[in-house]
Motif scaffolding. Structure first.
Motif, PDB file in Angstrom:
ATOM      1  N   ARG A  31       7.129   2.661  -2.056  1.00  0.00           N
ATOM      2  CA  ARG A  31       7.796   3.971  -2.109  1.00  0.00           C
ATOM      3  C   ARG A  31       8.861   3.989  -3.176  1.00  0.00           C
ATOM      4  O   ARG A  31       9.125   2.994  -3.804  1.00  0.00           O
ATOM      5  CB  ARG A  31       8.377   4.355  -0.765  1.00  0.00           C
ATOM      6  N   THR A  51       0.845  -1.186   0.000  1.00  0.00           N
ATOM      7  CA  THR A  51       0.000   0.000   0.000  1.00  0.00           C
ATOM      8  C   THR A  51       0.884   1.240   0.000  1.00  0.00           C
ATOM      9  O   THR A  51       1.990   1.207   0.553  1.00  0.00           O
ATOM     10  CB  THR A  51      -0.920   0.012   1.251  1.00  0.00           C
ATOM     11  N   PRO A  52       0.426   2.333  -0.624  1.00  0.00           N
ATOM     12  CA  PRO A  52       1.247   3.544  -0.601  1.00  0.00           C
ATOM     13  C   PRO A  52       1.283   4.203   0.784  1.00  0.00           C
ATOM     14  O   PRO A  52       2.265   4.831   1.142  1.00  0.00           O
ATOM     15  CB  PRO A  52       0.576   4.483  -1.605  1.00  0.00           C
ATOM     16  N   ASP A  53       0.211   4.062   1.561  1.00  0.00           N
ATOM     17  CA  ASP A  53       0.165   4.715   2.868  1.00  0.00           C
ATOM     18  C   ASP A  53       0.008   3.675   3.972  1.00  0.00           C
ATOM     19  O   ASP A  53      -1.099   3.324   4.377  1.00  0.00           O
ATOM     20  CB  ASP A  53      -0.989   5.727   2.909  1.00  0.00           C
ATOM     21  N   LEU A  54       1.153   3.186   4.453  1.00  0.00           N
ATOM     22  CA  LEU A  54       1.130   2.089   5.422  1.00  0.00           C
ATOM     23  C   LEU A  54       0.496   2.509   6.753  1.00  0.00           C
ATOM     24  O   LEU A  54      -0.263   1.751   7.350  1.00  0.00           O
ATOM     25  CB  LEU A  54       2.558   1.581   5.658  1.00  0.00           C
ATOM     26  N   ASP A  55       0.810   3.721   7.205  1.00  0.00           N
ATOM     27  CA  ASP A  55       0.299   4.138   8.518  1.00  0.00           C
ATOM     28  C   ASP A  55      -1.217   4.234   8.529  1.00  0.00           C
ATOM     29  O   ASP A  55      -1.867   3.772   9.462  1.00  0.00           O
ATOM     30  CB  ASP A  55       0.923   5.474   8.924  1.00  0.00           C
ATOM     31  N   ALA A  56      -1.790   4.830   7.481  1.00  0.00           N
ATOM     32  CA  ALA A  56      -3.245   4.958   7.411  1.00  0.00           C
ATOM     33  C   ALA A  56      -3.884   3.573   7.321  1.00  0.00           C
ATOM     34  O   ALA A  56      -4.889   3.286   7.987  1.00  0.00           O
ATOM     35  CB  ALA A  56      -3.648   5.811   6.216  1.00  0.00           C
ATOM     36  N   THR A  57      -3.286   2.690   6.513  1.00  0.00           N
ATOM     37  CA  THR A  57      -3.809   1.336   6.373  1.00  0.00           C
ATOM     38  C   THR A  57      -3.752   0.604   7.711  1.00  0.00           C
ATOM     39  O   THR A  57      -4.718  -0.032   8.133  1.00  0.00           O
ATOM     40  CB  THR A  57      -3.001   0.558   5.316  1.00  0.00           C
ATOM     41  N   GLU A  74       5.093  -1.045   2.532  1.00  0.00           N
ATOM     42  CA  GLU A  74       4.842   0.313   2.023  1.00  0.00           C
ATOM     43  C   GLU A  74       5.469   0.466   0.643  1.00  0.00           C
ATOM     44  O   GLU A  74       6.628   0.127   0.434  1.00  0.00           O
ATOM     45  CB  GLU A  74       5.443   1.343   2.983  1.00  0.00           C
TER      46      GLU A  74
END
Lengths: 179, 136
Positions: free
Chosen positions: B136, B89-95, B134
């Motif tokens: 990137r 996923t591009p946004d690991l923290d949000a996921t 992530e």
């Protein structure tokens, strides 16, 4: 279903539930290895005695929960020592070990050299090689028990798994020179 | 040669629990659901990517698998040493924020790994390891 089949099914369901409980303990060690975990607390949280947990865990995974926890900590310690910006003592506490002596002993058993020597060697390799250009030969020299030259091209998480130090696969003692 | 990776399979031991995890926790769409009881084959995948699916399948359904082998497979699933998959996923923290809510079993919080990636890890209800990396 006759009664013996039913009993067998119940025994098997219980066995799977017990294994899933052990899995949660192991996952918790993976997740919280840097906290001051101990086997008594891990056992309490899954309603087992420490002795029972240790025996069951060893039967399922081939090593005790304490050994698994220490292996996990040493694995993380090698990564932090390679970075070079933390001292051995800082790394010891960062990975959840309260005793520098225990940390050093276990590190040496698993990696094949004390943490200080490992850190110096990693620093020397980093200084000698521009980042990313390290060849297999120099990596072998610096790699101790954990070589990286064989994992190129693997997904990183698989590389992590195969290079993870494993209890029962301690680094071999330095070879005796032939007479 | 023009070959794509179309479907990969992970075992379930409780089809409804696995379906709920992939649909409600990971946000996948359900593409098909056949069979009944424990013998269910459920196809899920990320919305907007119809060419890639995960088939949630009953373990050891092949009649050539012996009773001992079936027991080994179900025990390995329970131990958490059997199935695994790598997602990204591009946004690991949000996921991670979203998926860790509720009673999802977290194996590893988002962590910078020494080999240059950042990832987290979860368990699905059948004990499969779900790594999320992530991009990137």
């Amino acid at each position: 279903m006759c009664q013996s089949e039913w009993r067998r099914a119940r025994v098997e369901a219980q066995r799977l539930a017990d294994l899933a409980r052990l899995r949660r303990v192991r996952d918790r060690i993976d997740r919280e290895y840097a906290l001051p975990l101990n086997v008594e607390a891990l056992a309490r949280d899954v309603n087992m005695s420490a002795g029972h947990l240790s025996r069951q865990f060893r039967a399922a995974y081939g090593e005790s929960p304490y050994s698994y926890l220490m292996t996990r900590r040493i694995e993380r310690a090698t990564a932090l020592l390679r970075r070079g910006d933390l001292s051995v003592t800082e790394v010891c506490f960062a990975v959840g070990c309260a005793s520098l002596g225990t940390f050093t002993t276990r590190f040496t058993e698993l990696v094949g050299m004390p943490p200080g020597a490992f850190r110096r060697q990693a620093a020397a390799t980093a200084a000698a090689e521009p980042a990313g250009a390290a060849g297999p030969a120099s990596q072998r020299e610096a790699g101790a028990a954990i070589t990286v030259d064989t994992v190129e091209g693997m997904p990183a998480c698989v590389a992590k798994q195969v290079t993870r130090p494993v209890r029962n696969r301690e680094a071999p003692a330095a070879g005796q020179p032939l007479a | 040669m023009d070959i794509t990776i179309h479907t990969t399979s992970l075992p379930h031991d409780d089809p409804d629990a696995s379906l709920a995890f992939y649909r409600d926790v990971l946000g996948f769409e359900v593409r098909s659901d056949v069979g009944q009881g424990r013998m269910r084959w459920i196809t899920v995948g990320p919305a907007g990517q119809p060419d890639t699916s995960i088939l949630l399948a009953p373990p050891a359904a092949d009649p050539g698998i012996t009773e001992d082998e079936r027991r080994t497979i179900t025990e390995m699933m329970a131990k958490g040493t059997y199935g695994w998959i790598l997602l990204a996923t591009p946004d690991l923290d949000a996921t991670f924020e979203k998926v860790q809510a509720g009673d999802t079993e977290v194996v590893q919080e988002p962590t910078e790994q020494p080999y240059g990636i950042r990832d987290c890890a979860l368990r699905d209800p059948a004990g499969n390891l779900i790594r999320i990396q992530e991009l990137r």
